[in-house]
Motif scaffolding. Sequence first.
Motif, mmCIF file in Angstrom:
data_model
loop_
_atom_site.group_PDB
_atom_site.id
_atom_site.type_symbol
_atom_site.label_atom_id
_atom_site.label_comp_id
_atom_site.label_asym_id
_atom_site.label_seq_id
_atom_site.Cartn_x
_atom_site.Cartn_y
_atom_site.Cartn_z
ATOM 1 N N MET A 19 0.648 -1.114 -0.365
ATOM 2 C CA MET A 19 -0.347 0.307 -0.090
ATOM 3 C C MET A 19 0.591 0.934 0.649
ATOM 4 O O MET A 19 2.070 1.354 0.623
ATOM 5 C CB MET A 19 -0.586 -0.150 0.906
ATOM 6 N N THR A 20 0.059 2.855 -0.651
ATOM 7 C CA THR A 20 1.478 3.564 -0.650
ATOM 8 C C THR A 20 0.990 3.959 0.998
ATOM 9 O O THR A 20 0.046 4.416 1.313
ATOM 10 C CB THR A 20 0.781 4.197 -1.409
ATOM 11 N N GLU A 22 -1.085 7.447 1.222
ATOM 12 C CA GLU A 22 -1.642 7.708 0.946
ATOM 13 C C GLU A 22 -2.256 6.979 1.044
ATOM 14 O O GLU A 22 -3.958 7.439 2.036
ATOM 15 C CB GLU A 22 -2.633 8.435 -0.528
ATOM 16 N N GLU A 23 -2.755 5.993 0.229
ATOM 17 C CA GLU A 23 -3.494 4.325 1.609
ATOM 18 C C GLU A 23 -4.203 4.171 2.320
ATOM 19 O O GLU A 23 -4.549 4.069 3.546
ATOM 20 C CB GLU A 23 -2.910 3.011 0.586
#
Length: 154
Positions: A19-20, A22-23
């Motif tokens: 996941m990033t 931001e996620e």
Amino acid sequence: MEDIIVEPGIGIGPIKLGMTREEVKALEQEWPLKYVTFLIKYEENKVSYIEVPIDTHNFSGGFSCFVYGIDVVHTKATQLVEKIDKISNYTRDEGAKWGDRYVFPEIVLGFWRAGILNEEDLETEKFKNLDPVIQEDTLRDQYFNTVFITYPMV
């Protein structure tokens, strides 16, 4: 309340490897992130390591943490290691020798505990002579403090 599920190679709870930032940030107000502090490391802006504390203070709200269907909060460290070792062998290194950390490299799963207390320690004079309040606190050392996953090592 929903329990935290540890999925080696995939994620812990809602946080997934890859996941990033931001996620992950978008999930901050979701359960269990608002109740439990996750340690997350990133490589190239993607989740590469997830660690969660598994002590009873964080899980006193009636939920737990499971890996392969095993309750890692309420299973003693020695029993937990025996059960996971049947799924995938742990690395028999210095950490395992002392009992403070166990790593299962094939599934990239690990556990750590700050203090070590085993069944035989409960029968020692040293333990029996502790103040009852300290005895009670020391009993937590029979369990792991954290569980972590990461990507397989190449």
